[in-house]
Scaffold this active site. Structure first.
Site, PDB file in Angstrom:
ATOM      1  N   ASP A 124       0.879  -1.179   0.000  1.00 45.52           N
ATOM      2  CA  ASP A 124       0.000   0.000   0.000  1.00 45.52           C
ATOM      3  C   ASP A 124       0.913   1.226   0.000  1.00 45.52           C
ATOM      4  O   ASP A 124       2.123   1.115   0.249  1.00 45.52           O
ATOM      5  CB  ASP A 124      -0.899  -0.004   1.250  1.00 45.52           C
ATOM      6  CG  ASP A 124      -1.792   1.241   1.342  1.00 45.52           C
ATOM      7  OD1 ASP A 124      -2.319   1.680   0.306  1.00 45.52           O
ATOM      8  OD2 ASP A 124      -1.926   1.802   2.444  1.00 45.52           O
ATOM      9  N   CYS A 153      -4.565  -1.244  -1.968  1.00 43.34           N
ATOM     10  CA  CYS A 153      -4.685   0.196  -2.163  1.00 43.34           C
ATOM     11  C   CYS A 153      -5.576   0.442  -3.372  1.00 43.34           C
ATOM     12  O   CYS A 153      -5.259  -0.009  -4.480  1.00 43.34           O
ATOM     13  CB  CYS A 153      -3.281   0.770  -2.404  1.00 43.34           C
ATOM     14  SG  CYS A 153      -3.258   2.521  -2.781  1.00 43.34           S
ATOM     15  N   GLU A 160      -1.825   7.708   8.887  1.00 46.91           N
ATOM     16  CA  GLU A 160      -0.366   7.484   8.868  1.00 46.91           C
ATOM     17  C   GLU A 160       0.268   7.923  10.189  1.00 46.91           C
ATOM     18  O   GLU A 160       1.267   7.374  10.623  1.00 46.91           O
ATOM     19  CB  GLU A 160       0.284   8.263   7.713  1.00 46.91           C
ATOM     20  CG  GLU A 160       0.019   7.675   6.340  1.00 46.91           C
ATOM     21  CD  GLU A 160       0.657   6.306   6.128  1.00 46.91           C
ATOM     22  OE1 GLU A 160       1.857   6.138   6.418  1.00 46.91           O
ATOM     23  OE2 GLU A 160      -0.060   5.398   5.670  1.00 46.91           O
ATOM     24  N   HIS A 164      -7.072   2.953   4.016  1.00 48.05           N
ATOM     25  CA  HIS A 164      -6.789   3.606   5.294  1.00 48.05           C
ATOM     26  C   HIS A 164      -8.070   3.810   6.128  1.00 48.05           C
ATOM     27  O   HIS A 164      -8.014   3.869   7.350  1.00 48.05           O
ATOM     28  CB  HIS A 164      -6.137   4.980   5.072  1.00 48.05           C
ATOM     29  CG  HIS A 164      -4.689   4.941   4.689  1.00 48.05           C
ATOM     30  ND1 HIS A 164      -4.248   4.494   3.462  1.00 48.05           N
ATOM     31  CD2 HIS A 164      -3.564   5.295   5.377  1.00 48.05           C
ATOM     32  CE1 HIS A 164      -2.925   4.592   3.409  1.00 48.05           C
ATOM     33  NE2 HIS A 164      -2.482   5.070   4.559  1.00 48.05           N
TER      34      HIS A 164
HETATM   35  N1  DGL Z   1      -4.724   3.320   0.970  1.00 52.23           N
HETATM   36  C1  DGL Z   1      -4.910   3.965  -0.253  1.00 52.23           C
HETATM   37  C2  DGL Z   1      -6.108   3.622  -1.043  1.00 52.23           C
HETATM   38  O1  DGL Z   1      -6.706   2.606  -0.784  1.00 52.23           O
HETATM   39  C3  DGL Z   1      -4.006   5.051  -0.689  1.00 52.23           C
HETATM   40  C4  DGL Z   1      -4.239   6.368  -0.126  1.00 52.23           C
HETATM   41  C5  DGL Z   1      -3.192   7.373  -0.520  1.00 52.23           C
HETATM   42  O2  DGL Z   1      -2.004   7.088  -0.397  1.00 52.23           O
HETATM   43  O3  DGL Z   1      -3.589   8.452  -0.947  1.00 52.23           O
HETATM   44  O4  DGL Z   1      -6.496   4.333  -1.924  1.00 52.23           O
END
Ligand code: DGL
Length: 266
Positions: free
Chosen positions: A11, A74, A152, A186
């Site tokens: 991710d 992600c 984060e 996230h």
């Molecule tokens: N965890 C992410 C997602 O599922 C990425 C978020 C990011 O880095 O902007 O989109």
């Protein structure tokens, strides 16, 4: 011959741990290797070529470590890079997409809200997903700059995080949404706070568990001669290892040691 395998998961940062939890629950005997690309987080405001290049690098690293299946934990990287990875590598590569199909089935008000990164919402892949599954349901979307950064930092309960969630959910609820898709890996870590803000009547949907189940099926059908490596979880970051150890231990729910990626992959 039986070959011991491992599941590689990556991710932009720590969000994919929400998916890794489901993978560990559903496939408890697997060797898991997780990479948080925290030196490059967030992906949500980066270009597709940038995310593609990071995704290729991290996938190469995971394969070097013995991964024989990859989960792009992600939504943003899936939208930007899943096709490129599948063109480049022959092993099973699973991605994440906002859970539009289950949300459309769940809504009673016929309005579904999507919380995701701007990168995901603006992608052709997301447009295709709506085209395929929205039907007569109205889909309203909301990019959420800043939320990934709160996770984060491990900042899951502060007033600042709550204010962001209020700001991003209010327009969706005002338009009649009774179902909210957590379209970024996230956000499940913020689910208790989101629930507190939106109330008990709103349905929250995410894709982590479905992806873990799909992974189980793909491994069984595409890697039949494989045996799982010894059950374990290893963690890497392209960011600062001490900080990552603190946050990832919090989100993983037990003390872990996070190693720094070798410089050629960071
Ligand atoms: N965890 C992410 C997602 O599922 C990425 C978020 C990011 O880095 O902007 O989109």
């Amino acid at each position: 011959m039986q070959i011991a395998g491992a599941i590689g998961v990556f991710d932009s940062g720590v969000g994919g741990l929400s998916v890794l939890h489901h993978i560990r629950n559903i496939l408890p005997s697997e060797r898991l290797i997780y990479v948080a690309d925290s030196a490059h987080v967030p992906y949500g405001d980066k270009s597709h070529p940038y995310i593609e290049s990071r995704s290729l690098t991290l996938t190469r690293f995971l394969i070097e470590q013995g991964a024989d299946a990859i989960v792009i934990a992600c939504n943003t990287a899936t939208a930007a890079a899943a096709q490129t990875l599948r063109d480049r590598f022959t092993l099973p590569i699973l991605g994440m997409e906002p859970a539009v199909k289950p949300a459309v089935l769940a809504t009673q008000s016929c309005v579904v809200g999507v919380l995701a990164t701007v990168g995901t919402l603006e992608s052709a892949r997301f447009a295709a997903l709506l085209e395929k599954y929205a039907g007569k349901v109205k889909i309203v979307t909301q990019g959420c700059p800043g939320l990934v950064e709160q996770v984060e930092r491990g900042d899951l309960h502060s007033l600042e995080t709550r204010r962001l969630i209020e700001r991003y959910t209010a327009p969706l609820l005002d338009q009649g949404a009774d179902t909210l898709i957590l379209g970024c890996t996230h956000y499940p870590f913020l689910a208790p706070l989101i629930r507190d803000v939106v109330g008990a009547d709103i349905t929250l949907v995410d894709t982590g568990e479905a992806v873990a189940r799909h992974l189980q099926l793909r491994i069984a059908s595409e890697l039949p001669s494989r045996i799982a490596g010894a059950a374990s979880a290893q963690f890497f970051t392209s960011g600062e290892a001490a900080q990552a150890t603190k946050i990832m231990s919090l989100l993983w729910g037990e003390q872990v040691t996070v190693q720094r990626l070798p410089p050629e992959f960071a």
